[in-house]
Design a protein around this motif. Sequence first.
Motif, PDB file in Angstrom:
ATOM      1  N   ASP A 173     -13.523 -22.758 -59.419  1.00  0.00           N
ATOM      2  CA  ASP A 173     -12.507 -23.195 -60.257  1.00  0.00           C
ATOM      3  C   ASP A 173     -12.779 -24.424 -60.922  1.00  0.00           C
ATOM      4  O   ASP A 173     -12.476 -24.816 -62.089  1.00  0.00           O
ATOM      5  CB  ASP A 173     -10.874 -23.296 -59.558  1.00  0.00           C
ATOM      6  CG  ASP A 173     -10.382 -22.045 -59.097  1.00  0.00           C
ATOM      7  OD1 ASP A 173     -11.152 -20.793 -59.697  1.00  0.00           O
ATOM      8  OD2 ASP A 173      -9.664 -21.887 -58.132  1.00  0.00           O
TER       9      ASP A 173
ATOM     10  N   ARG B 173     -15.047 -24.015 -63.741  1.00  0.00           N
ATOM     11  CA  ARG B 173     -14.468 -23.331 -64.849  1.00  0.00           C
ATOM     12  C   ARG B 173     -13.760 -24.216 -65.660  1.00  0.00           C
ATOM     13  O   ARG B 173     -13.648 -24.382 -66.883  1.00  0.00           O
ATOM     14  CB  ARG B 173     -13.975 -22.118 -64.145  1.00  0.00           C
ATOM     15  CG  ARG B 173     -13.255 -21.269 -65.252  1.00  0.00           C
ATOM     16  CD  ARG B 173     -12.891 -19.773 -64.712  1.00  0.00           C
ATOM     17  NE  ARG B 173     -13.839 -19.082 -63.635  1.00  0.00           N
ATOM     18  CZ  ARG B 173     -13.313 -18.588 -62.722  1.00  0.00           C
ATOM     19  NH1 ARG B 173     -12.255 -19.106 -62.224  1.00  0.00           N
ATOM     20  NH2 ARG B 173     -14.430 -18.172 -62.117  1.00  0.00           N
TER      21      ARG B 173
ATOM     22  N   THR C 155     -15.491 -26.878 -67.709  1.00  0.00           N
ATOM     23  CA  THR C 155     -16.000 -26.063 -68.743  1.00  0.00           C
ATOM     24  C   THR C 155     -15.121 -25.987 -69.993  1.00  0.00           C
ATOM     25  O   THR C 155     -15.245 -26.470 -71.300  1.00  0.00           O
ATOM     26  CB  THR C 155     -16.519 -24.512 -68.341  1.00  0.00           C
ATOM     27  OG1 THR C 155     -17.565 -24.675 -67.485  1.00  0.00           O
ATOM     28  CG2 THR C 155     -17.274 -24.144 -69.830  1.00  0.00           C
ATOM     29  N   GLU C 156     -13.914 -25.753 -69.598  1.00  0.00           N
ATOM     30  CA  GLU C 156     -12.656 -25.489 -70.411  1.00  0.00           C
ATOM     31  C   GLU C 156     -12.638 -26.677 -71.337  1.00  0.00           C
ATOM     32  O   GLU C 156     -11.969 -26.968 -72.502  1.00  0.00           O
ATOM     33  CB  GLU C 156     -11.388 -24.911 -69.943  1.00  0.00           C
ATOM     34  CG  GLU C 156     -11.864 -23.626 -69.323  1.00  0.00           C
ATOM     35  CD  GLU C 156     -10.667 -23.113 -68.661  1.00  0.00           C
ATOM     36  OE1 GLU C 156      -9.757 -23.927 -68.073  1.00  0.00           O
ATOM     37  OE2 GLU C 156     -10.537 -21.739 -68.096  1.00  0.00           O
TER      38      GLU C 156
ATOM     39  N   GLU D 136     -18.639 -20.755 -66.072  1.00  0.00           N
ATOM     40  CA  GLU D 136     -19.626 -21.242 -65.000  1.00  0.00           C
ATOM     41  C   GLU D 136     -20.685 -20.324 -64.940  1.00  0.00           C
ATOM     42  O   GLU D 136     -20.648 -19.172 -65.200  1.00  0.00           O
ATOM     43  CB  GLU D 136     -19.100 -21.170 -63.622  1.00  0.00           C
ATOM     44  CG  GLU D 136     -18.779 -19.957 -62.897  1.00  0.00           C
ATOM     45  CD  GLU D 136     -17.357 -19.177 -63.490  1.00  0.00           C
ATOM     46  OE1 GLU D 136     -17.332 -18.132 -62.584  1.00  0.00           O
ATOM     47  OE2 GLU D 136     -16.914 -19.444 -64.265  1.00  0.00           O
TER      48      GLU D 136
END
Length: 333
Positions: A222, A225, A228-229, A243
């Motif tokens: 998480d 992820r 990345t966002e 990911e």
Amino acid sequence: MDLMKNFWEMAKKDKKKVVLAEGEERRNLIACDKILKNGLADILLIGNKERIEENAKYLSVNVEGAEILDPETSTLSEGFAKEFYEIRKNKGMTIEKAEKMVKDPLYFGTMCVKLGYADGMVSGAIHTTGDLLRPGLQIIKTAPGVSNVSGFFVMMVPDCKYGESGLLLFADCAVNPNPTAEQLASIAITTAETAKKLCDLDPKVAMLSFSTMGSAKGELVDKVRQATEIAKKERNDLDIDGELQLDAAIEEEVARLKAPGSSVAGKANVLVFPDLQTGNIGYKLVQRFAKAEAIGPICQGFAKPINDLSRGCNPDDIVNVVAMTVVQAQKGI
């Protein structure tokens, strides 16, 4: 590609002054001799002039072209103390404490960079990373728009198809033990910019995990992820994805199976590790098993270049980090 040779040539074209804060240390003196002979940088050695000259004579090296400043006797120390007090007075700094602290070679050297007596600093042969980062963060601080300092390695892997013919950037392998999602996003963005400015790459940034695009669950996934966002939202002009597992990041055949449609998967040349443990282990595995050249760690995110050395470094390592520091100063990295 001989990337280090390119850095040397760039350094020679627009020489900058670099502080070697551990000026009495013998590896630094051997490196200083080589740097001056090759015209890579002007050097400012911090330390006692007599000890520096005695050590240089013992080593049969020539450091006559270097400037030498001793914090204990330099006329700059008084002004440095006043400036340091102004920078830190809201943090409880007193003028008496500032006067004492700027006598420390790393604080004195960092003030030299802050106030324009030098363009960058290199240390770490006998000091820890924390010793270097502390004055850097207190005095130089981070560059505009950068939330945290991180460290990267330029990895040159011989006879390799991955990255850009074996050229990849690994981050963070030196500074942040367990970055938050926000810090991880910042590391990704900063390293992408470094890849462009320093290595002339079109960065393809892979946010690494043990999961690819939701193949596994949990808080560790998480975080990557979410990072990345955040990175994509802050810099939608950069090619960042995740990911991704390592094989999906660099191997096109695996990428087609695990991450179809990703513009980064299978093409990554910047690898962002989820924490310092994986980053440090990862670069050393590649360095040893693939006989890769690992240039670094190089710090990024400071307003002016401040770079660390391994305490196991040799003089050639110091020479190369100084050359990189010059190029960073040239390019404003």
